[in-house]
Write a protein that holds these residues in place. Structure first.
Motif, PDB file in Angstrom:
ATOM      1  N   ALA A   1       0.836  -1.207   0.000  1.00  0.00           N
ATOM      2  CA  ALA A   1       0.000   0.000   0.000  1.00  0.00           C
ATOM      3  C   ALA A   1       0.867   1.252   0.000  1.00  0.00           C
ATOM      4  O   ALA A   1       0.616   2.194  -0.764  1.00  0.00           O
ATOM      5  CB  ALA A   1      -0.945  -0.005   1.200  1.00  0.00           C
ATOM      6  N   GLN A   2       1.890   1.283   0.855  1.00  0.00           N
ATOM      7  CA  GLN A   2       2.798   2.433   0.887  1.00  0.00           C
ATOM      8  C   GLN A   2       3.607   2.521  -0.404  1.00  0.00           C
ATOM      9  O   GLN A   2       3.875   3.614  -0.901  1.00  0.00           O
ATOM     10  CB  GLN A   2       3.731   2.353   2.093  1.00  0.00           C
ATOM     11  CG  GLN A   2       3.086   2.788   3.385  1.00  0.00           C
ATOM     12  CD  GLN A   2       2.676   4.255   3.357  1.00  0.00           C
ATOM     13  OE1 GLN A   2       1.496   4.581   3.233  1.00  0.00           O
ATOM     14  NE2 GLN A   2       3.633   5.132   3.477  1.00  0.00           N
ATOM     15  N   ALA A   3       3.989   1.380  -0.954  1.00  0.00           N
ATOM     16  CA  ALA A   3       4.725   1.367  -2.223  1.00  0.00           C
ATOM     17  C   ALA A   3       3.874   1.989  -3.330  1.00  0.00           C
ATOM     18  O   ALA A   3       4.365   2.781  -4.140  1.00  0.00           O
ATOM     19  CB  ALA A   3       5.132  -0.055  -2.589  1.00  0.00           C
ATOM     20  N   GLN A   4       2.593   1.653  -3.342  1.00  0.00           N
ATOM     21  CA  GLN A   4       1.704   2.223  -4.357  1.00  0.00           C
ATOM     22  C   GLN A   4       1.516   3.717  -4.151  1.00  0.00           C
ATOM     23  O   GLN A   4       1.395   4.465  -5.117  1.00  0.00           O
ATOM     24  CB  GLN A   4       0.371   1.480  -4.366  1.00  0.00           C
ATOM     25  CG  GLN A   4       0.498   0.094  -4.970  1.00  0.00           C
ATOM     26  CD  GLN A   4      -0.802  -0.685  -4.978  1.00  0.00           C
ATOM     27  OE1 GLN A   4      -1.870  -0.151  -4.717  1.00  0.00           O
ATOM     28  NE2 GLN A   4      -0.713  -1.969  -5.289  1.00  0.00           N
ATOM     29  N   SER A   5       1.511   4.158  -2.896  1.00  0.00           N
ATOM     30  CA  SER A   5       1.437   5.598  -2.623  1.00  0.00           C
ATOM     31  C   SER A   5       2.680   6.301  -3.167  1.00  0.00           C
ATOM     32  O   SER A   5       2.582   7.371  -3.771  1.00  0.00           O
ATOM     33  CB  SER A   5       1.315   5.862  -1.125  1.00  0.00           C
ATOM     34  OG  SER A   5       0.057   5.449  -0.660  1.00  0.00           O
ATOM     35  N   SER A   6       3.837   5.704  -2.958  1.00  0.00           N
ATOM     36  CA  SER A   6       5.076   6.279  -3.496  1.00  0.00           C
ATOM     37  C   SER A   6       5.058   6.264  -5.026  1.00  0.00           C
ATOM     38  O   SER A   6       5.508   7.231  -5.657  1.00  0.00           O
ATOM     39  CB  SER A   6       6.297   5.515  -2.974  1.00  0.00           C
ATOM     40  OG  SER A   6       6.462   5.740  -1.585  1.00  0.00           O
ATOM     41  N   ASP A   7       4.542   5.185  -5.605  1.00  0.00           N
ATOM     42  CA  ASP A   7       4.411   5.128  -7.069  1.00  0.00           C
ATOM     43  C   ASP A   7       3.513   6.251  -7.575  1.00  0.00           C
ATOM     44  O   ASP A   7       3.789   6.866  -8.605  1.00  0.00           O
ATOM     45  CB  ASP A   7       3.818   3.787  -7.516  1.00  0.00           C
ATOM     46  CG  ASP A   7       4.775   2.615  -7.365  1.00  0.00           C
ATOM     47  OD1 ASP A   7       6.005   2.836  -7.275  1.00  0.00           O
ATOM     48  OD2 ASP A   7       4.282   1.471  -7.339  1.00  0.00           O
ATOM     49  N   ARG A   8       2.431   6.523  -6.847  1.00  0.00           N
ATOM     50  CA  ARG A   8       1.512   7.587  -7.251  1.00  0.00           C
ATOM     51  C   ARG A   8       2.190   8.955  -7.177  1.00  0.00           C
ATOM     52  O   ARG A   8       2.032   9.784  -8.068  1.00  0.00           O
ATOM     53  CB  ARG A   8       0.243   7.571  -6.400  1.00  0.00           C
ATOM     54  CG  ARG A   8      -0.759   8.645  -6.832  1.00  0.00           C
ATOM     55  CD  ARG A   8      -2.081   8.491  -6.148  1.00  0.00           C
ATOM     56  NE  ARG A   8      -2.000   9.008  -4.792  1.00  0.00           N
ATOM     57  CZ  ARG A   8      -3.038   9.279  -4.035  1.00  0.00           C
ATOM     58  NH1 ARG A   8      -4.260   9.053  -4.478  1.00  0.00           N
ATOM     59  NH2 ARG A   8      -2.885   9.750  -2.824  1.00  0.00           N
TER      60      ARG A   8
END
Length: 161
Positions: A96-103
């Motif tokens: 979830a945090q990785a996807q936030s960073s990707d965003r």
């Protein structure tokens, strides 16, 4: 204005529906003219639930032209940091945090494209060189955040675009 105040101010500003484009542009222009204001703006804008962050308006793009050198450096650093943090989060099993960073990385890359500042290319090249050689203008920045070789390779790759 402190960094924290700039984040709060940006949140309030982006939540307002009573501002026209000229007013929004003027408010953001004034905000990004200070270091804390610019940093706070980007933290809030890039990480928040704002439709504008996924499709920045001309008013926002124009406001970011107010201080091209500072904005360019912040954009490049945000792209580098979010790219590296996505790797860290995935290593830690936090998708979830990785996807936030990707965003954040995706939004930052979009802003870089839309603001189209020549200063971005110069700073991106310097950051990319530092990521590849562990020397140069941004070596201390990369070292400060403790980025490893995989992260630096990812930074160099994203900045190549």
């Amino acid at each position: 204005m402190t960094f924290e105040e700039a984040i709060a101010y940006t949140e309030t500003l982006l939540s307002r529906s009573d501002l026209n484009d000229a007013q929004l542009q003027a408010e953001i222009t004034n905000l990004v003219k200070t270091a804390n204001g610019a940093r706070g703006f980007f933290v809030c804008f890039l990480t928040g639930e704002w439709e504008l962050a996924d499709n920045p308006s001309p008013a926002i793009i124009q406001a970011l032209h107010a201080v091209p050198n500072a904005i360019a450096e912040l954009l490049v650093k945000n792209l580098a940091m979010s790219t590296a943090m996505a790797i860290t989060h995935r290593r830690n099993g936090d998708e979830a945090q990785a996807q936030s960073s990707d965003r954040v990385a995706k939004r930052t890359a979009l802003l870089i494209e839309k603001v189209d500042l020549s200063e971005v290319q110069a700073i991106a090249t310097q950051m990319q060189d530092s990521a590849k050689t562990n020397a140069g203008e941004y070596a201390a920045f990369l070292e400060k955040w403790g980025y490893d070789e995989e992260q630096k390779q990812a930074i160099a790759k994203v900045l190549n675009k």
